[in-house]
Design a protein around this motif. Structure first.
Motif, mmCIF file in Angstrom:
data_model
loop_
_atom_site.group_PDB
_atom_site.id
_atom_site.type_symbol
_atom_site.label_atom_id
_atom_site.label_comp_id
_atom_site.label_asym_id
_atom_site.label_seq_id
_atom_site.Cartn_x
_atom_site.Cartn_y
_atom_site.Cartn_z
ATOM 1 N N GLN A 1 4.474 50.452 51.157
ATOM 2 C CA GLN A 1 4.849 49.474 50.130
ATOM 3 C C GLN A 1 6.150 49.877 49.435
ATOM 4 O OE1 GLN A 1 1.667 48.353 47.515
ATOM 5 N NE2 GLN A 1 0.489 47.494 49.189
ATOM 6 N N ARG A 2 7.141 50.210 50.261
ATOM 7 C CA ARG A 2 8.453 50.610 49.749
ATOM 8 C C ARG A 2 9.546 49.784 50.398
ATOM 9 N NH1 ARG A 2 8.206 57.109 48.926
ATOM 10 N NH2 ARG A 2 6.234 57.071 47.839
ATOM 11 N N VAL A 3 10.601 49.567 49.632
ATOM 12 C CA VAL A 3 11.772 48.842 50.114
ATOM 13 C C VAL A 3 12.983 49.722 49.845
ATOM 14 C CG1 VAL A 3 13.191 46.772 49.846
ATOM 15 C CG2 VAL A 3 10.703 46.607 49.625
ATOM 16 N N SER A 4 13.794 49.968 50.878
ATOM 17 C CA SER A 4 15.018 50.755 50.734
ATOM 18 C C SER A 4 16.212 49.855 51.007
ATOM 19 C CB SER A 4 15.037 51.923 51.719
ATOM 20 O OG SER A 4 13.969 52.798 51.459
ATOM 21 N N VAL B 1 12.614 51.490 46.240
ATOM 22 C CA VAL B 1 11.750 50.914 45.208
ATOM 23 C C VAL B 1 10.356 50.702 45.783
ATOM 24 C CG1 VAL B 1 13.654 49.763 44.016
ATOM 25 C CG2 VAL B 1 12.369 48.522 45.738
ATOM 26 N N ARG B 2 9.377 50.674 44.909
ATOM 27 C CA ARG B 2 8.006 50.362 45.303
ATOM 28 C C ARG B 2 7.703 48.943 44.844
ATOM 29 N NH1 ARG B 2 4.362 54.338 42.929
ATOM 30 N NH2 ARG B 2 4.989 55.610 44.680
ATOM 31 N N MET B 3 7.165 48.144 45.782
ATOM 32 C CA MET B 3 6.779 46.766 45.491
ATOM 33 C C MET B 3 5.434 46.507 46.137
ATOM 34 S SD MET B 3 10.326 44.691 46.098
ATOM 35 C CE MET B 3 9.754 43.232 45.277
ATOM 36 N N SER B 4 4.696 45.579 45.581
ATOM 37 C CA SER B 4 3.413 45.199 46.144
ATOM 38 C C SER B 4 3.638 44.261 47.326
ATOM 39 C CB SER B 4 2.563 44.514 45.073
ATOM 40 O OG SER B 4 1.354 44.089 45.627
ATOM 41 N N ILE B 5 3.283 44.727 48.522
ATOM 42 C CA ILE B 5 3.411 43.925 49.739
ATOM 43 C C ILE B 5 2.002 43.787 50.309
ATOM 44 C CG2 ILE B 5 4.581 43.670 51.953
ATOM 45 C CD1 ILE B 5 6.631 45.755 50.948
ATOM 46 N N ASP B 6 1.275 42.766 49.842
ATOM 47 C CA ASP B 6 -0.135 42.625 50.174
ATOM 48 C C ASP B 6 -0.385 41.882 51.483
ATOM 49 O OD1 ASP B 6 -0.744 43.859 47.736
ATOM 50 O OD2 ASP B 6 -0.696 41.945 46.682
ATOM 51 N N CYS B 7 0.468 40.927 51.810
ATOM 52 C CA CYS B 7 0.202 40.068 52.965
ATOM 53 C C CYS B 7 1.524 39.695 53.636
ATOM 54 C CB CYS B 7 -0.543 38.815 52.518
ATOM 55 S SG CYS B 7 0.397 37.812 51.348
ATOM 56 N N ASN B 8 1.424 38.899 54.713
ATOM 57 C CA ASN B 8 2.623 38.452 55.421
ATOM 58 C C ASN B 8 3.502 37.572 54.550
ATOM 59 O OD1 ASN B 8 2.131 39.793 57.788
ATOM 60 N ND2 ASN B 8 1.045 38.081 58.742
ATOM 61 N N ASN C 1 9.500 37.527 42.432
ATOM 62 C CA ASN C 1 8.395 37.396 41.491
ATOM 63 C C ASN C 1 7.382 38.524 41.679
ATOM 64 O OD1 ASN C 1 7.161 36.199 39.327
ATOM 65 N ND2 ASN C 1 6.006 34.739 40.562
ATOM 66 N N ARG C 2 7.909 39.734 41.853
ATOM 67 C CA ARG C 2 7.102 40.930 42.056
ATOM 68 C C ARG C 2 7.575 42.038 41.138
ATOM 69 N NH1 ARG C 2 2.564 40.248 44.775
ATOM 70 N NH2 ARG C 2 2.877 38.617 46.256
ATOM 71 N N ARG C 3 6.654 42.919 40.774
ATOM 72 C CA ARG C 3 7.007 44.093 39.979
ATOM 73 C C ARG C 3 7.770 45.070 40.862
ATOM 74 N NH1 ARG C 3 3.733 48.789 39.090
ATOM 75 N NH2 ARG C 3 4.618 49.965 37.373
ATOM 76 N N VAL C 4 8.854 45.633 40.338
ATOM 77 C CA VAL C 4 9.705 46.565 41.075
ATOM 78 C C VAL C 4 9.728 47.884 40.326
ATOM 79 C CG1 VAL C 4 12.053 47.029 41.872
ATOM 80 C CG2 VAL C 4 11.146 44.712 42.000
ATOM 81 N N GLU C 5 9.369 48.953 41.014
ATOM 82 C CA GLU C 5 9.407 50.296 40.435
ATOM 83 C C GLU C 5 10.441 51.113 41.199
ATOM 84 O OE1 GLU C 5 6.532 54.223 40.047
ATOM 85 O OE2 GLU C 5 5.668 52.312 40.631
ATOM 86 N N ILE C 6 11.510 51.515 40.529
ATOM 87 C CA ILE C 6 12.560 52.296 41.177
ATOM 88 C C ILE C 6 12.055 53.724 41.366
ATOM 89 C CG2 ILE C 6 14.902 53.205 40.994
ATOM 90 C CD1 ILE C 6 15.627 50.732 39.356
ATOM 91 N N LEU C 7 12.031 54.175 42.623
ATOM 92 C CA LEU C 7 11.564 55.521 42.931
ATOM 93 C C LEU C 7 12.714 56.518 43.044
ATOM 94 C CD1 LEU C 7 8.897 54.666 45.653
ATOM 95 C CD2 LEU C 7 8.517 55.161 43.234
ATOM 96 N N GLU C 8 13.816 56.076 43.677
ATOM 97 C CA GLU C 8 14.914 57.010 43.935
ATOM 98 C C GLU C 8 16.221 56.242 44.074
ATOM 99 O OE1 GLU C 8 15.752 60.576 47.094
ATOM 100 O OE2 GLU C 8 14.759 58.790 47.846
#
Length: 85
Positions: free
Chosen positions: A44-47, A10-17, A66-73
């Motif tokens: 900015q991906r989480v597997s 999935v793609r998630m916004s990971i802006d900071c620590n 509390n983040r937008r999650v976009e499923i990539l694969e």
């Protein structure tokens, strides 16, 4: 437990620590559902890997982090093949 194992990216916004730590904490809380996870801050991906329902994990991740999650694969892997992640 299901006889199917999944690897979902999935793609998630990971802006900071703080964002990274929040996502990591949520994944560790879902440890009973997941076998392993990998957070790639640069891409900015989480597997995640394990025997789970992919849509349910994406919804839990979205709600708790509390983040937008976009499923990539989503890849389905048979447990009987010996290719368990």
């Amino acid at each position: 437990m299901s006889d199917k194992f999944y690897r979902m990216t999935v793609r998630m916004s990971i802006d900071c620590n703080g964002c990274y730590k929040r996502i990591r904490r949520v994944l560790l809380q879902m440890q009973e559902d997941l076998d392993s996870h990998l957070i790639d801050r640069k891409q900015q991906r989480v597997s995640v890997c394990g025997a789970f329902v992919p849509q349910d994990v994406a919804i839990k991740l979205r709600n708790k982090a509390n983040r937008r999650v976009e499923i990539l694969e989503i890849k389905e892997i048979d447990a009987g093949d010996g290719h368990r992640p």
